[in-house]
Design a protein around this motif. Structure first.
Motif, mmCIF file in Angstrom:
data_model
loop_
_atom_site.group_PDB
_atom_site.id
_atom_site.type_symbol
_atom_site.label_atom_id
_atom_site.label_comp_id
_atom_site.label_asym_id
_atom_site.label_seq_id
_atom_site.Cartn_x
_atom_site.Cartn_y
_atom_site.Cartn_z
ATOM 1 N N ILE A 8 41.928 38.203 35.118
ATOM 2 C CA ILE A 8 42.811 39.763 34.143
ATOM 3 C C ILE A 8 42.061 40.539 35.182
ATOM 4 O O ILE A 8 40.766 40.438 35.392
ATOM 5 N N GLY A 9 42.369 41.428 35.270
ATOM 6 C CA GLY A 9 41.823 42.840 35.238
ATOM 7 C C GLY A 9 42.325 43.513 36.671
ATOM 8 O O GLY A 9 43.393 43.624 36.747
ATOM 9 N N LEU A 10 42.324 45.077 36.516
ATOM 10 C CA LEU A 10 42.594 45.804 37.280
ATOM 11 C C LEU A 10 42.664 45.520 38.429
ATOM 12 O O LEU A 10 41.992 44.717 39.435
ATOM 13 N N LYS A 15 39.124 39.704 41.713
ATOM 14 C CA LYS A 15 39.849 38.600 40.559
ATOM 15 C C LYS A 15 39.727 37.771 41.816
ATOM 16 O O LYS A 15 39.214 36.857 41.200
ATOM 17 N N THR A 16 40.616 38.092 42.662
ATOM 18 C CA THR A 16 40.742 37.034 43.282
ATOM 19 C C THR A 16 38.978 36.749 44.839
ATOM 20 O O THR A 16 39.294 35.402 44.847
ATOM 21 N N PRO A 70 48.045 38.628 39.850
ATOM 22 C CA PRO A 70 47.758 39.921 40.061
ATOM 23 C C PRO A 70 47.375 41.251 39.914
ATOM 24 O O PRO A 70 47.820 41.013 38.451
ATOM 25 N N GLY A 71 46.584 41.688 39.695
ATOM 26 C CA GLY A 71 45.589 42.622 38.834
ATOM 27 C C GLY A 71 47.213 43.265 38.435
ATOM 28 O O GLY A 71 48.023 44.304 39.395
ATOM 29 N N GLY A 83 55.118 43.001 34.769
ATOM 30 C CA GLY A 83 53.294 42.527 33.750
ATOM 31 C C GLY A 83 53.752 41.977 32.708
ATOM 32 O O GLY A 83 52.748 40.842 33.100
ATOM 33 N N SER A 84 54.487 42.264 32.179
ATOM 34 C CA SER A 84 54.772 41.177 31.032
ATOM 35 C C SER A 84 55.047 39.189 31.711
ATOM 36 O O SER A 84 54.605 38.703 31.352
#
Length: 359
Positions: A8-10, A15-16, A70-71, A83-84
């Motif tokens: 997870i992250g912005l 992240k990828t 995805p962020g 988002g959820s």
């Protein structure tokens, strides 16, 4: 047993890139996809040594299952619930790998104009708890009819869920709420994402950034949460992960990296989750297994096959260290180091076991 973790992250925190470094999967940007996923074998030099000794027909390592979504964009997610929905992909993981950008480079886009680990961690946590709040509210609604009928269990669960949700409304993730046993039981089925243990990954540009001020700030965040933290040169390690396995270690050494991101992550994750590895050996198969630290012999045997737990009689145990020092099972037995353990024995990291059970 596969260890399942979620990244997870912005957006643009790396992240990828970290996903590629860990899994060597060479993942591209998400575009319209809602997640990347890869399963990789857990590297274990002990398993390699056992394979050299037994020369089995089959070798099975434990595995790491990594999910990368995805962020999550800061602020309102719009009316589509994306988002959820994205966080739904990590609801069944055992741990969250929270990637935080800890380097400055204007040529690499980011969600903000500045680098601020405190802000970034808080922003991501807010997205987690927003999803959890909706989950708790849904459970409270489902229990409402039973509550009106005077069902004591439903009343207790509703009260517990309401207390947890009230703390969430104050911005406190579930993992920081010091819940009682009965509160944990009441929310267990909700599988809340902010309740999961977090391993922070400081994404840095080079080894020289390992102690920069942003990493220092993130280390303090991890310390206050009693969380694990590793630093990863995301871009460099992602590039190296695409090389042949026998070339990777040399390139890592050239960059001053002593341990790959995968090895760092696994060591920290096993420590955080209290996991140990034990082995079964023979000419047919050498295999690594994972159980919780403190698991009794029958529970660990059940990881191999449920019949072994149900009909457990005894466990024959050799320590990996003794086998390597003495050279064979017969030599270990002759030295009096082979043991027979009963149902109260707690399996230790590195145990080599044979389970005797009744069918």
């Amino acid at each position: 047993m596969s260890l399942r973790c979620g990244l997870i992250g912005l957006p643009s925190c790396g992240k990828t890139v970290i996903f590629s470094a860990i899994t060597a999967a060479g993942a591209s940007r998400h575009n319209n996809s809602e997640m990347n996923e890869a399963i990789v074998n857990v590297p274990d030099r002990r398993l390699e040594r056992l394979v050299e000794m037994y020369q089995p027909r089959k070798t099975v390592a434990t595995s790491l299952d990594v999910v990368d979504i995805p962020g999550i964009k800061p602020g309102p997610q719009g009316g589509d619930g994306r988002g959820s929905r994205l966080l739904g992909h990590v609801k069944d993981v055992e741990a969250l790998l929270h990637v935080v950008r800890c380097f400055e480079d204007s040529s690499v886009p980011f969600a903000y104009d500045t680098i601020d680990p405190v802000r970034d961690v808080e922003t991501t946590d807010l997205e987690l708890i927003a999803a959890d709040s909706a989950t708790l509210e849904n459970k409270i609604k489902r229990l409402a009819k039973r509550v009106r009928a005077g069902d004591k269990d439903a009343i207790r669960e509703t009260d517990d869920c309401a207390r947890v949700n009230a703390a969430i409304q104050q911005g406190i993730p579930v993992r920081k709420q010091n819940l009682s046993d009965h509160e944990i039981a009441s929310i267990r089925e909700c599988n809340l994402v902010s309740q999961k243990p977090v391993l922070y990954i400081a994404n840095i540009k080079s080894v020289g950034d390992a102690d920069n001020r942003h990493v220092t700030v993130l280390k303090e965040i991890a310390r206050t949460e009693s969380a694990e933290l590793i630093t990863v040169c995301g871009k460099d390690e992602a590039d190296i992960s695409q090389l042949e396995p026998n070339e990777r270690q040399e390139f890592l050494r050239d960059l001053g990296i002593q341990e790959s991101s995968l090895e760092q992550l696994l060591r920290a994750a096993y420590r955080m989750l209290g996991l140990v590895t034990f082995f079964t050996t023979g000419e047919d198969e050498v295999r690594a297994w994972t159980c919780r630290k403190g698991d009794k012999a029958p529970v660990a045997a059940g990881k191999i096959h449920t019949d072994m737990e149900k009909g457990f009689v005894r466990m024959e145990v050799i320590r990996y260290k003794d086998l390597m020092e003495l050279g064979s099972e017969s030599a270990v037995a002759k030295a009096g180091q082979a043991r027979v353990e009963g149902g109260e024995y707690e399996v230790q990291d590195g145990d080599i076991v044979a389970v005797r059970f009744s069918k």
